[in-house]
Write an enzyme that holds these catalytic residues in place. Sequence first.
Site, PDB file in Angstrom:
ATOM      1  N   ALA A  46      41.742  44.700  42.593  1.00 48.59           N
ATOM      2  CA  ALA A  46      42.674  45.483  43.410  1.00 48.59           C
ATOM      3  C   ALA A  46      44.106  45.307  42.934  1.00 48.59           C
ATOM      4  O   ALA A  46      44.874  46.264  42.864  1.00 48.59           O
ATOM      5  CB  ALA A  46      42.541  45.091  44.877  1.00 48.59           C
ATOM      6  N   GLU A  47      44.499  44.056  42.602  1.00 50.01           N
ATOM      7  CA  GLU A  47      45.840  43.794  42.078  1.00 50.01           C
ATOM      8  C   GLU A  47      45.820  42.718  41.009  1.00 50.01           C
ATOM      9  O   GLU A  47      45.029  41.769  41.079  1.00 50.01           O
ATOM     10  CB  GLU A  47      46.805  43.349  43.187  1.00 50.01           C
ATOM     11  CG  GLU A  47      47.529  44.479  43.899  1.00 50.01           C
ATOM     12  CD  GLU A  47      46.724  45.030  45.041  1.00 50.01           C
ATOM     13  OE1 GLU A  47      47.029  46.150  45.502  1.00 50.01           O
ATOM     14  OE2 GLU A  47      45.777  44.358  45.479  1.00 50.01           O
ATOM     15  N   THR A  48      46.715  42.891  40.050  1.00 53.86           N
ATOM     16  CA  THR A  48      47.043  41.852  39.075  1.00 53.86           C
ATOM     17  C   THR A  48      48.521  41.528  39.245  1.00 53.86           C
ATOM     18  O   THR A  48      49.367  42.430  39.241  1.00 53.86           O
ATOM     19  CB  THR A  48      46.769  42.317  37.635  1.00 53.86           C
ATOM     20  OG1 THR A  48      45.362  42.547  37.469  1.00 53.86           O
ATOM     21  CG2 THR A  48      47.229  41.267  36.629  1.00 53.86           C
ATOM     22  N   HIS A  74      48.157  39.303  49.023  1.00 54.83           N
ATOM     23  CA  HIS A  74      47.171  38.357  48.497  1.00 54.83           C
ATOM     24  C   HIS A  74      47.485  37.939  47.065  1.00 54.83           C
ATOM     25  O   HIS A  74      47.248  36.798  46.675  1.00 54.83           O
ATOM     26  CB  HIS A  74      45.746  38.917  48.622  1.00 54.83           C
ATOM     27  CG  HIS A  74      45.324  39.860  47.554  1.00 54.83           C
ATOM     28  ND1 HIS A  74      45.703  41.174  47.518  1.00 54.83           N
ATOM     29  CD2 HIS A  74      44.532  39.665  46.462  1.00 54.83           C
ATOM     30  CE1 HIS A  74      45.174  41.761  46.459  1.00 54.83           C
ATOM     31  NE2 HIS A  74      44.455  40.876  45.797  1.00 54.83           N
TER      32      HIS A  74
END
Length: 263
Positions: A46-48, A74
């Site tokens: 979802a995210e880096t 997060h």
Amino acid sequence: MKLPIYQVDAFSNHLFGGNPAAVVLISDQWPTDDVLQKIAIENNLAETAFFQKRENRYQLRWFTPEFEIDLCGHATLASAHIIFTELHDKGDKIYFDTVSGELVVTKKEGLLQLDFPSRMPEEAIMEKSMLKAFSIKPKEIYKSRDYMLVFESEIEIRELVVNSSMLSASDFGKGGIICTAQGDEADFVSRFFLPGASVFEDPVTGSAHCSMIPYWSEKMGKEKMVAYQLSERMGYLECTNRGDRVLIAGNAVTYLKGEIMIE
């Protein structure tokens, strides 16, 4: 170029729970935005998060597989966890410089606490074609960065079915859709959906709580609350309303570490 990379399960005290985020350390020159985006695509999470130390502070950026995002809870928690555990920062606070301003993460009673901007949502209207994607009709609709749909009960949040194709076909733009209700054991619960994204239902979404915390704090007359995000991986968050700021606390666990090699 070799870049240290870590993967962390955030808002969980055990592996395979919470929300996984990739964390990449930039020790020298920043790669181009195109390379950062390709790394996020390759990670397929979802995210880096990408961070670089600058004296006693850190520059922090977040990328989804689709675009750079303005705030991510997060992945910020995951970055702070890596700085404390892998880079062995000796302090009890980490200061991040981001497009959303200064963000502070503090060690507190065994948890990592995020200090984020409050985003009180306002009443809004959602297109009927988008509302048809939800199996249960919300009782209230709000919007800040994200839409926020308020439902009658926790069981409605658990049983809610969302048609991703119908939402992805709409002209939605950036942001997501929060679905929330008062909880049975927690003060409030939620699920979070991202139309058109590679990860349609986000496991645990810290930034969405920037809107839910002030809303539920006002509704319930409480400053401190506990929240569950009811995804398959589950998330546990301790929340505090501070007016124009919100505090969001949780655990994090390292899943892997390695090295990205870029020619």
